[in-house]
Design a protein around this motif. Structure first.
Motif: not given
Length: 851
Positions: A744-758
């Motif tokens: 499974q590749h989430f394509q940043g769906f969760f990390f994109n919501k984290v200010p430091l990670l996005k």
């Protein structure tokens, strides 16, 4: 009875009824209708409310509204973008119907929106007229598709251009590049404002399309094609297919739009209000007095795979899209993509519905952050000569596919054909690209440059009719062979399209043995064996080493990077393999193959064969395999001497049956083995995508363990999608099994919501793999002593097992797109942890280029 309490109760009830009646009597109820003052047409989605309150509604498709409040109000306000606001006095506490309210259009168009700091207004879908409008567009999607007509036909002109953008003017002044001035100075500064484009690739295709709804059938007939020839080093067809995969056709009515290998959520997808913010920003009156609403939209999260832009919607019963302007946010989590714009125009049919007449997709890619030196692709598709509900003979919809010879002839259409039939025009720069590229590919300096690039990128050094490589297999090492040097090569289609040869020779300095491979292939359809559809026969012989259970995907066995392994890895086989293959593919992507093998396996390293009678020198088998494969709508990135499947949403079905033939060419066993597998990429919109495959197998005969299913293990530090990354080589064997693999590749769906990670553009990955299987008594050496005993360590400890009641399971979580190339997974093994030399956790890495 206590009459006192009874009277109090009656009094309270009477008071409550009286109070409720007074409240109803004081309610203010206002209804009415809003129209355009210029053409007297009703206006839907007009905002109507009581000033100073939060009470408001929007008008329906007929321009009607009804408002109700218990508050003391004396005015009603009616407003709509592009019209003058109207405030009317009303009588409080009464039910009243207003006369028809006419809104005067504002003559000035909205040119910009100014945003000032202050109190933040929270966006919400509820009671939002823009969201209400987009929901009506969504509800009417199906009836606005061309497929809703019984018959549709049109001409399609597809122009694809790839160009260098904003090259420095001083580039042609450099000594090494002066000879290329004719190419570098051919610039187009008109097509894309602010960009100077230097075309290096152009493909034009003119087709006739036919569609019938019932029974459903469609057919596309090629009328002509013309494209630049990039010479022998670069396959023009392959480049064309790859670029068209990046710039796929855009259907705004689809839920997802596939571009640059990503699934973008359409602004009119079924759940777009959950991911986009919508705003009504203007109203427009067209030349035929039709009303359009300009809907602007932006992603709720700017890193997600979403568009931003505007769509223009008709205010009638169709709620059709009349124009589309799509772009991307600068923060989007797509590598190298600096800008993208999709513009589409629709034209009204005689029945009032709209059809697409032009689609233009533009995207620019840059490796770094420099202003100059990007790559720009433009795909423009123009539609003309529409005919709707005009039936044709059945052959128009179900006729035979054009032959290769017919297509080749259509690729040689004269210049006059294109002048008369293009539905669009070429720019001056585009018109020169054919002759410029032809001149470039004939220059000796260009040929030398491409020769070096092919060696570095593809690993092969070309000598025209023959090439040497791949370079990453020249050197490797392992515990059995020690240092291993290898040199190989193959012929190319320049020698012949009918026959091909491939060979290599290798030498191990520890075992002091030569290994080699030689094959001869003959094409039965006078076409390259790497081209679809394949139809060839091949004879080959291979003498080399192999690790039992190691089945590498898309990499050479002697790859230097696979020489670094974990744990003990000294159980090898020397194989002598004679092989015959016949492969046949069909245009509908069904294929079958027949393979005959004669294989002699000799244990090497610490591996040996033994049964209850003693050691066994080697194992010889002869078998025949018949395989069927169906891959609907499969496409390839096609090179001259290779091809790579392009993933799509369609499943791939594979079934193969193998029969071992006893006493044929020394074969020692007769057996029957059946195997089946289904592969599918599942697109999950904003949650990315998952590669899923399910397979199963069954051996129906009594055979020694080397002929059983030895599960794909991986003892390298490379993360292998198709192998079990914490399983040891030869750890599990089985004669019956089923397995499932999910990546499974989430394509940043969760990390994109984290200010430091996005800001890092990292993307989440996860996987799960499981095998359920077992070993019947007839193939269990603990029960049947005539079978080969399972391998053991030097101390006699077992290393090979049959699966028990518990399945083998492992999973991983990881991060990909590190430095835009690297994937790192934390892998965990969930079962059979009591086996020797196994770990519960491991770190694995994988390098992959992607957007």
């Amino acid at each position: 009875m206590n009459f006192r309490y009874l009277l109090k109760g009656l009094f309270a009830s009477a008071f409550f009824l009286l109070y409720s009646t007074l409240l109803v009597a004081q309610n203010t109820i206002v209804s009415g209708k809003v129209i355009d003052a210029s053409d007297k047409q009703p206006l839907p989605f007009v905002s109507v409310g009581f000033p100073g309150t939060t009470v408001g509604v929007t008008t329906d498709s007929d321009g009607k509204f009804t408002l109700n409040t218990s508050r003391q109000v004396t005015q009603i306000k009616i407003s709509f973008v592009g019209y003058k606001e109207v405030v009317l006095n009303i009588s409080p506490g009464k039910t009243q119907t207003l006369n028809t309210v006419s809104l005067q259009p504002i003559s000035e168009q909205l040119t910009e929106v100014e945003i000032r700091s202050g109190k933040k207004v929270r966006y919400r879908n509820r009671d939002n007229p823009a969201v209400e409008l987009i929901r009506r567009v969504i509800a009417n999607k199906e009836k606005n598709r061309p497929e809703r007509y019984n018959y549709v036909e049109y001409r399609e002109y597809d122009k694809l251009q790839f160009a260098l953008s904003n090259l420095p003017p001083s580039l042609t002044e450099r000594k090494l590049l002066r000879k290329y001035a004719f190419l570098l100075n051919n610039k187009d500064s008109v097509t894309v404002p602010g960009k100077a484009l230097t075309p290096i690739f152009l493909d034009e295709k003119l087709s006739q399309y036919y569609y019938r709804r019932n029974p459903e059938a469609e057919r596309t007939v090629l009328l002509g094609e013309k494209k630049t020839d990039l010479g022998s080093f670069i396959d023009s067809d392959g480049i064309n297919d790859y670029i068209k995969n990046l710039y796929a056709k855009v259907d705004v009515y689809d839920n997802n739009i596939f571009l640059v290998t990503k699934n973008f959520l359409s602004p009119i997808s079924d759940n777009s209000p959950n991911f986009y913010k919508f705003f009504i920003t203007d109203t427009i009156t067209t030349a035929d007095n039709s009303k359009l609403v300009e809907l602007s939209f932006t992603p709720r999260n700017t890193e997600d795979i979403l568009f931003e832009g505007k769509i223009y919607v008709t205010i009638d019963s169709n709620y059709a899209v009349q124009r589309v302007k799509l772009g991307i946010n600068k923060n989007i989590n797509v590598n190298y993509l600096t800008s993208m714009n999709i513009n589409q125009d629709f034209e009204k049919n005689t029945d009032g519905r709209y059809r697409l007449v032009k689609s233009n997709t533009l995207a620019e890619f840059k490796v770094g952050k420099k202003r100059n030196g990007g790559f720009f692709g433009i795909r423009t598709i123009t539609y003309g000569d529409y005919l709707i509900n005009h039936p044709r003979p059945d052959t128009a919809y179900t006729g035979e596919k054009q032959t290769d010879e017919e297509i080749e002839a259509l690729q040689k259409q004269p210049i006059e054909f294109w002048k008369q039939n293009r539905l669009d025009t070429l720019t001056t720069a585009e018109s020169k690209v054919y002759t410029n590229i032809d001149s470039l590919t004939n220059m000796p300096s260009f040929k030398r440059t491409m020769d070096i690039a092919t060696l570095v990128l593809a690993g092969y050094k070309s000598f025209g009719k023959f090439e040497i490589g791949p370079a990453n297999t020249f050197y490797s090492f392992n515990p059995v062979e020690g240092l291993k040097l290898r040199l190989g090569g193959r012929t190319t289609p320049e020698l012949s399209k009918r026959y091909y040869f491939e060979t290599y020779a290798a030498y191990g300095f520890k075992d002091e043995k030569w290994k080699y491979f030689i094959s001869a292939t003959y094409s039965l359809n006078n076409k390259s064996i790497y081209k679809f559809p394949q139809n060839y026969v091949r004879f080959s012989f291979n003498r080399d080493t192999r690790v039992p259970g190691a089945q590498l995907q898309f990499v050479q066995r002697d790859n230097i990077f696979l020489s670094f392994t974990r744990g003990t890895n000294d159980k090898y086989l020397y194989n002598d393999l004679y092989r015959f293959d016949y492969v046949r593919e069909f245009e509908n992507h069904f294929s079958y193959s027949f393979t005959f093998r004669n294989l002699k396996q000799t244990p090497a390293g610490s591996l040996y064969y033994q049964n209850n009678t003693g050691r066994i020198q080697d194992l010889t088998t002869s078998d025949a395999t018949l395989m069927f494969r169906y891959a609907p709508n499969e496409k390839f990135y096609q090179g001259k001497i290779y091809r790579i499947p392009i993933p799509n949403k369609y499943p791939i079905f594979t079934v193969d049956y193998t029969m071992g033939i006893n006493k044929l060419f020394g074969g020692q066993y007769g057996y029957h083995n059946l195997h089946a597998r289904v592969d599918k990429r599942v697109y999950l919109s904003q949650l990315g995508w998952a590669d899923v495959f399910v397979e199963g197998g069954r051996m129906f005969s009594k055979v020694p363990y080397p002929l059983l299913n030895i599960f794909r293990a991986n003892q390298s530090f490379n993360y292998d999608i198709y192998s079990y990354n914490l399983m040891n080589f030869l750890e599990f064997v089985s004669d019956k099994y089923v397995s499932v693999n999910i990546d499974q590749h989430f394509q940043g769906f969760f990390f994109n919501k984290v200010p430091l990670l996005k800001k890092l553009k990292w993307r989440e990955v996860a996987s799960f793999k499981a095998i359920k299987g077992g070993l019947t008594d007839q193939n269990n050496p603990a029960i049947n002593g005539s079978l080969f005993q399972f391998p053991v360590t030097s101390t006699g400890a077992p290393i090979t097992y049959a699966l028990g009641n518990e399945p083998y399971m492992e999973g991983s979580v990881g991060i990909e797109n590190i430095f835009k190339l690297l994937r790192v997974d934390l892998v965990r093994r969930f079962s059979y942890l009591d086996h020797p030399q196994v770990a519960q956790y491991g770190i694995r890495a994988r390098v992959k280029f992607e957007f």
